[in-house]
Design an enzyme around this catalytic site. Structure first.
Site, PDB file in Angstrom:
ATOM      1  N   ASP A 202       0.756  -1.231  -0.144  1.00  0.00           N
ATOM      2  CA  ASP A 202       0.076   0.034  -0.060  1.00  0.00           C
ATOM      3  C   ASP A 202       1.038   1.312   0.065  1.00  0.00           C
ATOM      4  O   ASP A 202       0.445   2.480  -0.259  1.00  0.00           O
ATOM      5  CB  ASP A 202      -0.908  -0.046   1.165  1.00  0.00           C
ATOM      6  CG  ASP A 202      -1.929  -0.901   1.198  1.00  0.00           C
ATOM      7  OD1 ASP A 202      -2.442  -1.324   0.015  1.00  0.00           O
ATOM      8  OD2 ASP A 202      -2.493  -1.551   2.163  1.00  0.00           O
TER       9      ASP A 202
ATOM     10  N   GLY B  98      -6.001  -1.187  -2.138  1.00  0.00           N
ATOM     11  CA  GLY B  98      -5.635   0.254  -1.541  1.00  0.00           C
ATOM     12  C   GLY B  98      -6.871   0.761  -0.802  1.00  0.00           C
ATOM     13  O   GLY B  98      -7.824   1.364  -1.441  1.00  0.00           O
TER      14      GLY B  98
ATOM     15  N   GLU C  34      -9.883   0.125  -4.734  1.00  0.00           N
ATOM     16  CA  GLU C  34     -10.840  -0.668  -3.789  1.00  0.00           C
ATOM     17  C   GLU C  34     -11.402   0.115  -2.785  1.00  0.00           C
ATOM     18  O   GLU C  34     -12.656   0.029  -2.192  1.00  0.00           O
ATOM     19  CB  GLU C  34     -10.432  -1.882  -3.241  1.00  0.00           C
ATOM     20  CG  GLU C  34      -9.388  -1.588  -1.985  1.00  0.00           C
ATOM     21  CD  GLU C  34      -8.621  -3.120  -1.171  1.00  0.00           C
ATOM     22  OE1 GLU C  34      -9.220  -4.048  -1.726  1.00  0.00           O
ATOM     23  OE2 GLU C  34      -7.787  -2.858  -0.573  1.00  0.00           O
TER      24      GLU C  34
ATOM     25  N   LEU D 241      -3.394 -11.484  -6.736  1.00  0.00           N
ATOM     26  CA  LEU D 241      -2.209 -11.518  -7.591  1.00  0.00           C
ATOM     27  C   LEU D 241      -1.285 -10.329  -7.641  1.00  0.00           C
ATOM     28  O   LEU D 241       0.101 -10.494  -8.044  1.00  0.00           O
ATOM     29  CB  LEU D 241      -2.828 -11.782  -8.911  1.00  0.00           C
ATOM     30  CG  LEU D 241      -3.732 -12.846  -9.376  1.00  0.00           C
ATOM     31  CD1 LEU D 241      -4.264 -12.714 -10.649  1.00  0.00           C
ATOM     32  CD2 LEU D 241      -2.792 -14.345  -9.258  1.00  0.00           C
ATOM     33  N   GLN D 242      -1.878  -9.102  -7.221  1.00  0.00           N
ATOM     34  CA  GLN D 242      -0.890  -8.184  -7.365  1.00  0.00           C
ATOM     35  C   GLN D 242       0.224  -8.088  -6.259  1.00  0.00           C
ATOM     36  O   GLN D 242       1.066  -7.304  -6.210  1.00  0.00           O
ATOM     37  CB  GLN D 242      -1.762  -7.008  -7.300  1.00  0.00           C
ATOM     38  CG  GLN D 242      -2.474  -6.502  -6.205  1.00  0.00           C
ATOM     39  CD  GLN D 242      -3.721  -5.794  -6.274  1.00  0.00           C
ATOM     40  OE1 GLN D 242      -3.857  -4.599  -6.701  1.00  0.00           O
ATOM     41  NE2 GLN D 242      -4.851  -6.321  -6.398  1.00  0.00           N
TER      42      GLN D 242
END
Length: 412
Positions: free
Chosen positions: A145, A190, A245, A298-299
């Site tokens: 983040d 985020g 998000e 995945l990120q």
């Protein structure tokens, strides 16, 4: 401070990243070589491993396997989300931690995590000082983040940013193959800080990315969003959108339909479902073909797209934590300071008081967000670009990744 000899404990906490184990390697490899540190213990599932007396003897690990941690995603020792009470209200956990520290003669404690983990680190540090037990406590930063206070950036962010930008560029190609247009909405992690969603704009800067980017630093207006999407779709025949998000309305409520779902151990809403929600709204409004894509885990675990710069800096942060603690420093978190030498990006470590870092979020500067609140400005791109550089030589077997395999021998 006087010379201090004793064991150390290292733990990982919070959401994993593709380079959190690189920080673990920095701590463990440095501690194993230091004569002041008599034993190197790894906590199973973070602070819970300390409370449950589940500690691994890291000296029992094969050095070659430890080195593979640099290229292994997720938290190799296990993570947790465990909020410790204020010791003035309930000191049960702290008494237990002190008991374990005394049992193994622990004089160094290294905790690898984000905002909430630094809160845990800070509370333990202050408690040990209060009861007069000499133990040097150091926080090792981690969070995709990128929202830790006081540090230029955080280990884990760059690799996630690189994954997001690359994925957006790939989706961009795929979304334009048919003679009928499509609107793509990509949901990116985020909650309160938009560093990750903003990183999707790297793809745009290189010609194949989102037309619109929405960050949680500014209020979201659904009507304006729909107008933006409809305008671009009519102009181009396609539209790609990147959304954090955590985007929210002016009243502070999350746009995500999943805002009322279960929370984690720290009371944070578990967000998700935003891409699907927006896709449905856009489809009803435009009648276009719309696809919602949630990058989800995945990120943060995409080690195959890791930044070599990120890996090197993650190792550096762990190494710096041990070296500074042995030198007599305590109650700090390792942070990064950006400089430029002969026009080239250089990262150096610095130390930040744990009290300042704990539970404080660093957000994207408002001036880095465009006036329309649907994209980012060039300073954002300039900030992220140096961090994603470099391609690690990933160990593979039969073209598949070879990750670390630890024995995890419990200490006796």
């Amino acid at each position: 401070m006087s010379e201090l000899k004793g064991a150390c404990i290292f733990g990982q906490s919070g959401g994993p990243t593709s380079v959190i184990n690189a920080s673990a390697y920095g701590v463990i490899a440095t501690a194993l070589k230091d004569p002041h540190i008599t034993r190197v213990l790894g906590a199973e599932h973070g602070i819970k491993g300390v409370l449950n007396d589940r500690l691994f003897d890291m000296s029992q690990e094969d050095p070659a396997e430890l080195e593979l941690l640099k290229y292994t995603p997720s938290s190799a020792l296990g993570s947790c989300r465990y909020k410790m009470a204020d010791p003035d209200v309930d000191d049960t956990d702290y008494k237990r931690i002190l008991e374990i520290f005394k049992k193994y003669d622990v004089r160094y404690f290294f905790y690898n995590g984000g905002n909430d983990s630094m809160d845990t680190c800070n509370k333990i540090s202050k408690y040990m000082q209060k009861v007069g037990y000499e133990c040097r406590v150091m926080g090792v930063p981690k969070t995709i983040d990128n929202d830790l206070f006081g540090t230029d950036h955080c280990p884990g962010f760059a690799s996630a940013a690189k994954y997001i930008a690359t994925s957006c560029m790939e989706v961009y190609q795929d979304a334009r193959v048919y003679d009928t247009g499509m609107i793509c909405i990509i949901e990116i992690m985020g909650r309160h800080a938009g560093w990750l969603a903003g990183s999707a704009a790297l793809a745009t800067a290189y010609g194949a990315g989102p037309d619109l980017v929405y960050l949680p630093e500014v209020d979201f207006d659904m009507d304006q969003f729909l107008a933006d999407v409809e305008r671009i779709y009519k102009e181009k025949g396609n539209c790609m959108v990147a959304v954090s998000e955590g985007i929210h309305y002016a009243d502070g409520s999350f746009v995500s339909e999943a805002k009322t779902s279960a929370t984690d151990g720290f009371g944070h809403a578990q967000l998700g479902g935003l891409a699907s929600l927006l896709a449905n709204v856009v489809k009803q409004k435009t009648g276009a073909k719309v696809r919602g894509i949630e990058l989800s885990l995945l990120q943060r675990c995409g080690a195959h797209l890791a930044s070599e710069t990120d890996i090197e800096e993650a190792v550096m942060s762990g190494k710096a934590a041990v070296e500074n603690a042995v030198a007599g420093i305590t109650d700090k978190m390792v942070g990064f300071e950006r400089t430029y030498e002969n026009g080239q990006y250089v990262c150096k470590t610095k130390l930040l008081p744990l009290t300042d870092v704990a539970n404080t979020e660093k957000k994207v500067p408002i001036e880095w967000i465009n006036a329309a609140h649907n994209g980012v400005e060039k300073p954002f791109i300039d900030y992220v670009l140096p961090l994603i550089q470099g391609e690690p030589k990933l160990p593979k077997v039969d073209s598949l990744p070879r990750f670390a395999k630890l024995k995890k021998v419990l200490v006796k």
